[in-house]
Motif scaffolding. Structure first.
Motif, PDB file in Angstrom:
ATOM      1  N   TYR A 144      -8.098  -4.808  -5.774  1.00  9.68           N
ATOM      2  CA  TYR A 144      -8.755  -6.122  -5.716  1.00  9.68           C
ATOM      3  C   TYR A 144     -10.266  -5.980  -5.678  1.00  9.68           C
ATOM      4  CZ  TYR A 144      -8.728  -5.101  -0.680  1.00  9.68           C
ATOM      5  OH  TYR A 144      -8.875  -4.512   0.545  1.00  9.68           O
ATOM      6  N   ASP A 145     -10.903  -7.048  -6.122  1.00  7.03           N
ATOM      7  CA  ASP A 145     -12.359  -7.128  -6.176  1.00  7.03           C
ATOM      8  C   ASP A 145     -12.833  -7.648  -4.810  1.00  7.03           C
ATOM      9  OD1 ASP A 145     -14.975  -7.758  -6.611  1.00  7.03           O
ATOM     10  OD2 ASP A 145     -14.608  -9.176  -8.254  1.00  7.03           O
ATOM     11  N   GLY A 263     -10.768  -2.628  -3.527  1.00  6.57           N
ATOM     12  CA  GLY A 263      -9.834  -2.142  -2.519  1.00  6.57           C
ATOM     13  C   GLY A 263      -8.423  -2.082  -3.083  1.00  6.57           C
ATOM     14  N   VAL A 264      -7.501  -1.577  -2.275  1.00  6.65           N
ATOM     15  CA  VAL A 264      -6.135  -1.377  -2.733  1.00  6.65           C
ATOM     16  C   VAL A 264      -5.183  -2.216  -1.888  1.00  6.65           C
ATOM     17  CG1 VAL A 264      -4.266   0.313  -2.765  1.00  6.65           C
ATOM     18  CG2 VAL A 264      -6.514   0.930  -3.635  1.00  6.65           C
ATOM     19  N   ALA A 265      -4.290  -2.943  -2.542  1.00  7.81           N
ATOM     20  CA  ALA A 265      -3.246  -3.684  -1.837  1.00  7.81           C
ATOM     21  C   ALA A 265      -2.132  -2.699  -1.521  1.00  7.81           C
ATOM     22  CB  ALA A 265      -2.734  -4.834  -2.696  1.00  7.81           C
ATOM     23  N   THR A 266      -2.078  -2.242  -0.272  1.00 11.47           N
ATOM     24  CA  THR A 266      -1.250  -1.081   0.061  1.00 11.47           C
ATOM     25  C   THR A 266       0.256  -1.324  -0.050  1.00 11.47           C
ATOM     26  OG1 THR A 266      -1.476  -1.745   2.357  1.00 11.47           O
ATOM     27  CG2 THR A 266      -2.939   0.008   1.588  1.00 11.47           C
ATOM     28  N   THR A 328      -7.607   5.351  -0.084  1.00 10.68           N
ATOM     29  CA  THR A 328      -6.663   4.770   0.866  1.00 10.68           C
ATOM     30  C   THR A 328      -5.419   5.633   0.844  1.00 10.68           C
ATOM     31  OG1 THR A 328      -7.485   2.661   0.069  1.00 10.68           O
ATOM     32  CG2 THR A 328      -5.595   2.608   1.548  1.00 10.68           C
ATOM     33  N   ARG A 329      -4.987   6.066   2.008  1.00 11.30           N
ATOM     34  CA  ARG A 329      -3.717   6.806   2.080  1.00 11.30           C
ATOM     35  C   ARG A 329      -2.594   5.782   2.076  1.00 11.30           C
ATOM     36  NH1 ARG A 329      -3.390  11.662   1.141  1.00 11.30           N
ATOM     37  NH2 ARG A 329      -3.184  13.432   2.530  1.00 11.30           N
ATOM     38  N   ILE A 330      -1.704   5.902   1.121  1.00 14.18           N
ATOM     39  CA  ILE A 330      -0.610   4.941   1.040  1.00 14.18           C
ATOM     40  C   ILE A 330       0.588   5.533   1.770  1.00 14.18           C
ATOM     41  CG2 ILE A 330       0.767   3.503  -0.487  1.00 14.18           C
ATOM     42  CD1 ILE A 330      -2.230   3.120  -0.874  1.00 14.18           C
TER      43      ILE A 330
END
Lengths: 357, 537
Positions: A144-145, A263-266, A328-330
């Motif tokens: 995401y932005d 960012g990342v949507a985990t 980001t660690r998923i």
């Protein structure tokens, strides 16, 4: 042109073509038979530091020759087409979505690489036979932005469910599951989460919520996504990409920001594991085994993140600061058994196309 | 004729036959049933229908837009003409991902036209058609313009003196003379758009697919070789039908013409109508071709801290410090130029001999041969790439790891251009000139050197330019067979585009701009060589 002249030209040309062929045969293609060279067959996004490859040569005496062909899917298919008479000794780059196809075609000779005990069991998808060795893994996730969601004072989505909420209507762009590997990964993430039939209902909702589909990652990320710092200025703040995309966004910035712009949507991730294996019929088996050991060595594993933007398979390989700081660690990526993917890939993609396109 | 035939047998027919056979023969058994199955599948018919009509529409639109351009480039003299002619050929070499994204920046959502007038063409068929014009403009300008510039304008003037109106003089004198070149250009544009791949993927979104796209998916993604083989055959059949139609309509129209030095036919525009035409063509070129290219250059220069050469500098420094992924731009340029030069030599030799043979001989066999030479344009790159892989992997032709594969594959695509640009001109050379020279005692070699060569010199230069540009830009087959440590510019661009980050994107744009400059520079150099030589006669 008279016939005499034409004959002379023909002869000269045939001669030169034949010469070219001879040079080709005599020079390069001997590589497979030459015991001092080991040939790595791979896809065109393979990358490693030159220094690290040199170190391998210094340690073992083998020179690595890299032979690439197309994207990951095409490279695997090429390897299958030339099985038994392979282009090289080791193949790198078959992932869990294609693994069954490669194994069913008997592409690899079993070999247990040194250092495998340092690789988490979850990545060892051929644990019983060791035909392939896990080398790296990455996660396909919705990115995401940050700026968009901060400006709108809206929390970015975290899970697959969130994406169907009205708040995120018309925000997501994804890739065609038939032609793009992140596109396929995202489809598999939904199949893993909602089950063999449930995923269809999910995609109907996603479609009603205005998901946009483009053909490849480049268009999705650079042309349609609003958060990429390169490219045009797209207007979709959500895109299917990789968990390593945010670190890549800041990798080359002169002054490092506190946070990556994306960012990342985990809760939306699908895990991709990449394997290497010793090719059946390899000319240089010994060199190939040494190369496999090397691919799992700490030295190579720690070289992986900044070259290919994926995570090393070894637990004890240290991640670069770029990954620890911006990555980001998923924890709970979705996975599916390779056999299940192999069996359903085609019908699912067909169904997906009819539902979404 | 033996050389081109051998070349095609070994490097085209054999690999393609090998991959098609692999698909249709399972366990030693032919599976012809598969053909009927795939052909009658409604999905296949949909794809075939879309492929056909978009190709017809694209060809018609390209001709409509580019023929005035061909006239202007052939007949008018204006400053910067050579440069502009090189520039319109640039789209030809750019990776479609790059050019397509520049095109979207102009015509797509949030693009220039969207901001000005709310015109959005992304995901519409119009975007595909216009992009095809963008990519193929040069085909018409160069093929038709090449001959047009050499037509003696005095013939048309004579007709007018004899009382014909401007239009009817043009229709009766110039048009018939041009017809073969127009047909050749139309044929090439048709084949290109019929097998369109990147444009459809990027601008059409996932909803539209051509046969080429379908073949790629079946081969490279799904490894469904039987279906891919059938689709390849369908594409062959369609292309063969078009070639037959072309041969049938053009055959009788080619006649000996009076060819003159192009330098003498071009003059400054005269009168308001001619000026309007010139400006109209320049406006179209500016809007449709120069602006998207300018967008790319602009993107390559707009770094994080304003305009500058950040990305170009990054290309150099990355290559010094980085791994196998990075390649110094000079190295990639060197690889590209080397491969393209060798490919051009192959294409000129094979295509030139073929064109010479086709000029002298007639008959069904020769016509079949003519068609065979065009087939590579109608064959998907992935079929050729995979075919090379499984066919040329055993002695005596074990070329699996040889660098020669790249120029060979590129030459396959270049040969049709050489043949199609040289043929109308060669056929237009008046036999009597050759006979006269021979009667006066010239040796055959001398006849060729003094009669044919000066007259076709321009066509050779145009053909070489095409072959070179095609080779520079070839991506589909090259990516399969190029060694990763020796990437060409398009392959290096694709690598940068494949990873996230501002710098990667900027580097891809910078390399694309370099590719543009290399292409335009090479074409200008080729033109320069030609002008020097044509001064001789």
């Amino acid at each position: 042109m008279n016939s005499q002249l034409r004959r002379a030209v023909s002869a000269a040309l045939l001669g030169s073509v034949a010469l070219g062929a001879l040079v080709g045969c005599g020079g390069d293609s001997k590589g497979g038979a030459d015991s001092k060279t080991v040939t790595l067959v791979t896809h065109d996004s393979f990358a490693a530091s030159k220094a690290v490859l040199k170190e391998f040569t210094k340690e073992t005496g083998y020179k690595v020759r890299v032979q690439a062909g197309g994207d990951a899917g095409a490279a695997v298919n090429q390897a299958i087409l030339s099985k038994g008479h392979p282009q090289g000794d080791v193949f790198f780059g078959v992932d869990n979505t294609l693994l069954s196809r490669a194994l069913d075609n008997d592409l690899f000779t079993p070999y247990t690489a040194k250092g495998l005990d340092k690789v988490p069991a979850a990545l060892q998808l051929d644990r019983a036979e060791h035909r392939v060795t896990p080398v790296d893994f990455g996660d396909i996730c919705v990115n995401y932005d940050r700026k968009y969601f901060a400006d709108k004072k809206l929390a970015p989505p975290r899970t697959l469910e969130d994406l169907t909420e009205p708040a995120y209507k018309n925000l997501l762009v994804t890739e065609n599951a038939a032609t793009s590997s992140p596109g396929l990964g995202f489809l598999l993430a939904t199949a893993a989460r909602y089950g063999d039939d449930g995923w269809k209902g999910y995609w109907k909702k996603l479609r009603a919520n205005g998901v946009e589909v483009v053909d490849g990652w480049e268009q999705a990320y650079y042309d349609r996504f609003s958060g990429s710092t390169g490219g045009g200025k797209g207007d979709r703040p959500l895109v299917v990409s990789y968990a390593s995309s945010p670190p890549a966004e800041v990798a080359d910035a002169k002054t490092k920001p506190a946070k990556a712009p994306t960012g990342v949507a985990t809760g939306t991730c699908f895990r991709q594991v990449e394997f290497a294996g010793l090719l059946n019929g390899a000319g240089n088996t010994k060199g190939g085994k040494a190369l496999l050991d090397f691919l799992l060595s700490k030295r190579f594993q720690e070289d992986v993140p900044l070259n290919m933007y994926v995570n090393p398979a070894r637990e004890d390989a240290e991640l670069p600061e770029l990954f620890t700081r911006y990555g980001t660690r998923i924890a709970d990526s979705a996975t599916l058994a390779p056999q299940k993917i192999a069996k359903n890939r085609e019908p699912w993609v067909k169904t997906w196309s009819s539902l979404v396109l | 004729m033996a050389v081109p035939l051998a070349f095609f047998a070994v490097f085209f027919a054999y690999p393609v036959a090998a991959i098609v056979t692999q698909g249709l023969r399972v366990g030693g058994q032919w599976r012809f049933g598969r053909i009927a199955e795939v052909v009658t599948d409604p999905a296949t018919l949909d794809v075939l229908w879309f492929t056909c009509w978009q190709a017809v529409a694209s060809t018609a639109l390209t001709l409509a837009v580019a023929l005035p351009g061909a006239y202007v480039f052939a007949r008018f003299d204006f400053p910067g003409k050579g440069l502009l002619r090189a520039v319109v050929t640039v789209p030809f070499v750019l990776p479609t991902v790059v050019a397509g994204s520049a095109f979207l920046a102009l015509l797509g959502r949030g693009g220039l036209l969207d901001e000005l007038w709310g015109v959005r063409l992304d995901t519409s068929v119009w975007a595909i058609l216009l992009a095809h014009v963008f990519f193929n403009y040069a085909v018409v300008v160069r093929t038709v313009g090449g001959l047009w510039a050499q037509l003696d304008p005095r013939q048309e003037e004579a007709a007018r003196v004899l009382g014909a109106s401007r239009l009817s003089a043009w229709r009766r004198v110039t048009l018939p003379a041009l017809a073969p070149a127009v047909a050749a250009a139309a044929l090439m544009v048709f084949l290109f758009t019929f097998t369109s791949f990147g444009v459809i993927q990027i601008l059409g979104g996932p909803r539209y697919a051509t046969l080429e796209v379908a073949i790629y998916r079946e081969t490279a993604q799904l490894l469904d070789l039987p279906t891919a083989a059938v689709l390849t055959l369908v594409q062959f059949a369609a292309v063969a039908a078009v070639l037959a139609l072309h041969a049938w309509t053009v055959r009788r129209r080619e006649s000996a013409l009076r060819l003159v030095d192009p330098g003498r036919t071009a003059r400054r525009p005269n009168g308001p109508a001619q000026w309007a035409l010139l400006w109209g063509v320049l406006a179209v070129v500016a809007l449709l071709i120069v602006t998207p290219l300018a967008v790319l250059v602009e993107r390559s220069l707009s770094g994080p801290d304003g305009y500058g050469f950040t990305y170009y500098e990054a290309l150099e420094s990355a290559a010094d410090s980085g791994g196998t992924f990075f390649v110094a731009p000079m190295e990639a340029i060197g690889n590209s130029l080397r491969y393209a030069a060798v490919a051009t030599v192959f294409a000129l030799a094979v295509g030139g001999l073929a064109a010479a043979a086709l000029t002298r001989k007639a008959g069904r066999l020769v016509q079949g041969f003519d068609a065979l030479l065009m087939l590579p344009l109608g064959t998907s790159a992935v079929t050729v790439g995979f075919g090379f892989l499984i066919a040329l992997d055993e002695p005596p032709l074990d070329l699996r790891a040889s660098w020669v594969l790249v120029p060979l594959a590129q030459a396959l695509v270049g040969v049709p251009f050489v043949v199609r640009t040289m043929l109308p001109v060669l056929r237009a050379v008046d036999h009597r000139l050759r006979e006269a020279a021979a009667v006066l005692g010239a040796s055959p070699w001398r006849v060729w050197r003094e009669v044919d060569l000066p007259l076709v010199g321009r066509a050779v230069a145009v053909a070489a330019g095409f072959a070179f540009a095609v080779s520079l830009g070839e991506f589909g087959a090259t990516v399969f067979i190029a060694r990763p440590d020796q990437p060409t510019l398009p392959v290096a661009i694709a690598r940068f585009l494949g990873r996230a980050g501002q710098l990667s994107y900027g580097q891809a744009m910078a390399l694309s701009t370099i590719l543009m400059l290399v292409c335009a520079g090479s074409l200008l150099a080729l033109e320069r060589i030609r002008t020097d030589r044509s001064g001789e006669f």
